[in-house]
Structures are given as structure tokens and as C-alpha cells.
Design an enzyme around this catalytic site. Structure first.
Site, PDB file in Angstrom:
ATOM      1  N   HIS A 111       0.603  -1.102   0.093  1.00  0.00           N
ATOM      2  CA  HIS A 111       0.101  -0.083   0.295  1.00  0.00           C
ATOM      3  C   HIS A 111       0.719   1.073  -0.027  1.00  0.00           C
ATOM      4  O   HIS A 111       0.571   2.295   0.589  1.00  0.00           O
ATOM      5  CB  HIS A 111      -0.905  -0.005   1.108  1.00  0.00           C
ATOM      6  CG  HIS A 111      -1.884  -1.073   1.172  1.00  0.00           C
ATOM      7  ND1 HIS A 111      -2.937  -1.265   0.487  1.00  0.00           N
ATOM      8  CD2 HIS A 111      -1.961  -2.435   1.878  1.00  0.00           C
ATOM      9  CE1 HIS A 111      -3.748  -2.387   0.698  1.00  0.00           C
ATOM     10  NE2 HIS A 111      -3.029  -3.045   1.454  1.00  0.00           N
ATOM     11  N   VAL A 112       1.654   1.315  -0.773  1.00  0.00           N
ATOM     12  CA  VAL A 112       2.718   2.304  -0.982  1.00  0.00           C
ATOM     13  C   VAL A 112       2.446   3.015  -1.977  1.00  0.00           C
ATOM     14  O   VAL A 112       2.106   2.650  -3.373  1.00  0.00           O
ATOM     15  CB  VAL A 112       4.558   2.088  -0.840  1.00  0.00           C
ATOM     16  CG1 VAL A 112       5.110   3.115  -1.297  1.00  0.00           C
ATOM     17  CG2 VAL A 112       4.663   1.367   0.263  1.00  0.00           C
TER      18      VAL A 112
END
Ligand SMILES: CC(C)(COP(=O)(O)OP(=O)(O)OC[C@H]1O[C@@H](n2cnc3c(N)ncnc32)[C@H](O)[C@@H]1OP(=O)(O)O)[C@@H](O)C(=O)NCCC(=O)NCCS
Length: 168
Positions: free
Chosen positions: A79-80
Site C-alpha cells: 500500500h505504498v
């Protein structure tokens, strides 16, 4: 996993735009793109400047114009978000001699590459240098230059990068 090349592993659920540029290593370093991650048009990933791998976790988003050099290694959690134009540059040319052109001096010793924790948002045109360690949930402001440690859930910006505020 769908594997196009021994040094390039792209999960079958990941999306790589046909207009993105990924250059797999010819020297054995790896690029791994995890499940549900997206590499947008005009992003570029190149294996240059060191022997590190580029490991992109799951559900990551690499926006247009990002450039990721492998250098001493790039590790992204899950989830970057990399906003447009983020430069991930974990490598430095050697420059100690004046009698030899910098481009012929090789590279400086590793500071450990760039490590980005889960759920990190890096703002547009930020630059991440060798030794950058960004803690889980942190936010990096647009245009920041990050060379060291950013604690979890803090918001940092500017150059030199400084604490702006903390996430609630
Ligand atoms: C870092 C950021 C998230 C902070 O947003 P915010 O919480 O609304 O911040 P504020 O506007 O309240 O600013 C707080 C302080 O930080 C400063 N600041 C904000 N963004 C900054 C930045 N990128 N670099 C340096 N300082 C910054 C402000 O000037 C302000 O300083 P002050 O208190 O001295 O007046 C935002 O400014 C930013 O850079 N967003 C990135 C946008 C982007 O890249 N979008 C792409 C989408 S993928």
C-alpha cells in the site's frame, strides 16, 4: 506469479502500463512487482548503480514520471503510493579523486538502499536517497529530499527534510 524474465517477476494481478519502462538486470539483480500493484505510464525502473534488488510490495501505486534506480536496493512495503515524479535514487557516484572523472570512479559504499514501510505516501517530485528509511504510515511532502530516517506516521517535508506534523 507471471515471470517474463529470470530477473523480473511481476505478479499476475499487477498492472504494468505498456508505456512504463522496466529494464531487467543483466547482472542478476531482481525486480519484483507484487500483487495488485500498478506501474503507471512513463514510470521507469532501471537496474543501475549497485547490486540491490527492487522489491515492490502489494497494492502499491507508482505514478507517471517516477524513476526508480535499483542502486543499493529499494524495498517497498504494501500500500505504498509514489506520487508523480518521485525519484528513488539509492546510489551515489564516487567523487574522492580529482584526477579521474567522476563517471569513471565507480560508486560510493552502500548506505543500505531505500526502505519504505507499509502505507507510506510520497508526494510529487520527492527524492529518496541512499539510506532513506521511511516508517509505516509516514507521509513525505511534495519536493522533499529524504536521506535518513522518517519515523512512523509522521509527515515530513522540505529540503533538508523536517517534521511538519504527525498523523492523528
Ligand atoms: C505534506 C502535505 C501532505 C501536507 O498537507 P497539509 O497537512 O494540508 O499541510 P498544511 O498545508 O497544513 O501545511 C503545514 C505546514 O507544512 C508546510 N508544508 C506543506 N507541504 C509542504 C511541503 N511539501 N514541503 C515543505 N513544507 C510543506 C506548510 O507550508 C505549512 O507550514 P507552516 O505551518 O509553517 O505554515 C502536502 O502539503 C503535500 O506536500 N502533499 C503532496 C501532494 C501530492 O504530491 N499529490 C500527488 C497525489 S498522488
Amino acid at each position: 506469479m507471471a515471470t517474463a524474465d529470470a530477473n523480473l517477476v511481476v505478479h499476475e494481478s499487477a498492472s504494468v502500463s505498456p508505456d512504463a519502462r522496466i529494464y531487467p538486470s543483466t547482472r542478476g539483480t531482481r525486480i519484483v512487482i507484487g500483487a495488485h500493484s500498478s506501474i503507471e505510464p512513463f514510470a521507469m525502473i532501471r537496474c543501475v548503480g549497485g547490486r540491490g534488488d527492487v522489491i515492490i510490495g502489494e497494492h502499491c501505486y507508482v505514478n507517471p514520471g517516477c524513476v526508480i534506480y535499483s542502486g543499493n536496493g529499494v524495498t517497498m512495503g504494501n500500500h505504498v503510493l509514489l506520487a508523480p515524479g518521485v525519484m528513488v535514487m539509492p546510489t551515489n557516484h564516487q567523487w574522492e579523486r580529482r584526477d579521474v572523472p567522476i563517471r569513471e570512479q565507480g560508486f560510493r559504499p552502500s548506505k543500505g538502499g531505500v526502505v519504505i514501510g507499509d502505507d507510506v505516501w510520497v508526494g510529487a517530485n520527492a527524492v529518496l536517497l541512499d539510506g532513506a528509511r521511511i516508517g509505516r504510515g509516514a507521509i513525505i511532502g511534495a519536493g522533499a529530499v529524504v536521506a535518513g530516517e522518517i519515523p512512523e506516521y509522521e509527515i515530513w517535508g522540505g529540503s533538508p527534510c523536517a517534521l511538519l506534523k504527525r498523523r492523528p
